[in-house]
Design an enzyme around this catalytic site. Sequence first.
Site, PDB file in Angstrom:
ATOM      1  N   ASP A  74       0.827  -1.205   0.000  1.00 47.61           N
ATOM      2  CA  ASP A  74       0.000   0.000   0.000  1.00 47.61           C
ATOM      3  C   ASP A  74       0.860   1.253   0.000  1.00 47.61           C
ATOM      4  O   ASP A  74       1.543   1.547   0.984  1.00 47.61           O
ATOM      5  CB  ASP A  74      -0.886  -0.053   1.249  1.00 47.61           C
ATOM      6  CG  ASP A  74      -1.794   1.152   1.404  1.00 47.61           C
ATOM      7  OD1 ASP A  74      -2.012   1.856   0.404  1.00 47.61           O
ATOM      8  OD2 ASP A  74      -2.289   1.377   2.519  1.00 47.61           O
TER       9      ASP A  74
ATOM     10  N   ASP B 205      -2.237   6.233  -5.082  1.00 49.68           N
ATOM     11  CA  ASP B 205      -2.429   5.294  -3.976  1.00 49.68           C
ATOM     12  C   ASP B 205      -2.755   3.896  -4.478  1.00 49.68           C
ATOM     13  O   ASP B 205      -3.860   3.618  -4.924  1.00 49.68           O
ATOM     14  CB  ASP B 205      -3.546   5.816  -3.070  1.00 49.68           C
ATOM     15  CG  ASP B 205      -3.727   4.964  -1.828  1.00 49.68           C
ATOM     16  OD1 ASP B 205      -2.932   4.041  -1.606  1.00 49.68           O
ATOM     17  OD2 ASP B 205      -4.678   5.233  -1.071  1.00 49.68           O
TER      18      ASP B 205
END
EC number: 3.4.23.-
Length: 508
Positions: free
Chosen positions: A102, A289
């Site tokens: 992530d 992201d």
Amino acid sequence: MGTRSVALVLLAAVLLQTLLPASAAEGLVRFALKKRPIDPNSRVAARLAGEEGQRRQGLRGANSLGDGGEGDLVALKNYMNAQYFGEVGIGTPAQKFTVIFDTGSSNLWVPSSKCYFSIACFFHSRYKSGQSSTYQKNGKPAAIQYGTGSIAGFFSEDSVTVGDLVVKDQEFIEATKEPGLTFMVAKFDGILGLGFQEISVGDAVPVWYKMVEQGVISDPVFSFWFNRHSDEGEGGEIVFGGMDPSHYKGNHTYVPVTQKGYWQFEMGDVLIGGKTTGFCAGGCSAIADSGTSLLAGPTAIITEINEKIGATGVVSQECKTVVSQYGQQILDLLLAETQPAKICSQVGLCTFDGKRGISAEIKSVVDDEAGKSNGLQSDAMCNACEMAVVWMQNQLVQNKTEEVILKYINQLCDQLPSPMGESSVDCSSLASMPEIAFSIGGKKFALKPEQYILKVGEGPAAQCISGFTALDIPPPRGPLWILGDVFMGAYHTVFDYGKLRVGFAKSA
């Protein structure tokens, strides 16, 4: 994203693990990825875990590397299209964990064998410190709050294996509490963050930093390629230490990181079918992201996009009330060239704080339940007014008549995204939908309908979902866009830690 104010979580229910060969050159590590079509029924889990505008719709990660040319499956999980996970090892010998890679968070955490009272821990692999010869005790307490779940535990230190790479003395969190449904239903064990240390809980040094510091990669760069064709077995690739030229076309457009923490940069206007929305003409912030599946942005613009693509959400009564009771007054103030940021305070729906409107009713935290309800309603009316101002400005620029503008704004109220963030579209209408483009680094990055519409299922039972979801972040941090898999699937993305920049090029 840990303690971030922006959190979009989606839980998934289906992933089959396989093995895939991988290769590693000196200083550069590539991970081949596979993916499986997602089960539409897993959307139920997402709704159970959802919080309006405050959750991550699809944590997913990427990575895979094997020993002696045999690679472990590393898949990237994304919303309504495929699931992607990655495998790492912790300890000596390595204990295997499936994690989300992530770029929007910075800590590594996995369930602990000392997690006794959270049911979620018993559904996943758990780290056993007593079985590792390289374990070092730390004991510092830690907690991370996500949009739809939280974890708590303590820090430990051990070796972390990412494919062939071994990172020594890595701080990570042993999670001893994982309350709620979020992590119980999830198919991943933990999360490995690739963000900056500035947002790391406990100021722990991220795994990526350690890779660079310990010299296990030659170039402080990593890159993502997502294969968005769900009918193909190959899911994509993440490369540590560089990029694969076969994964992109042309040159990358680079923009500097403007605020360390997330991979945040400045973005310009958003265009629908080649026409400006005006909202970000003066600049907006954006985050690349890998941990967000959809593309999230300000409600005012997402609603305009939904209207153009025929997406249906939930009718907002507050929005319609503002249009019917204050629409003409707002329009008159705009025509009188009143400063747009002050209009909603002038009509009594917001209070102007010198920069923007805020809710006119500021309630004490000890107010009774009725008071709290009134405060929430006031917030909604203020937000609806601010959206109406943006929409009307855009229509006035196009020289539309007052009657047409008020009618159009009322129609936009019907296109407001649903509280769960999900908006459906007619699968047969893709050919008539416009391109949506984002101005980044002076260049327009366009998304075609087949890139921003997510199809679930096949044949008559197929459903199509808008890849856009609403997320409102106020100044000074916002307005903010989260460019997740919907965008990164179309554009190969480079995270350049050495030069503090993010680069985008059309995916091959």
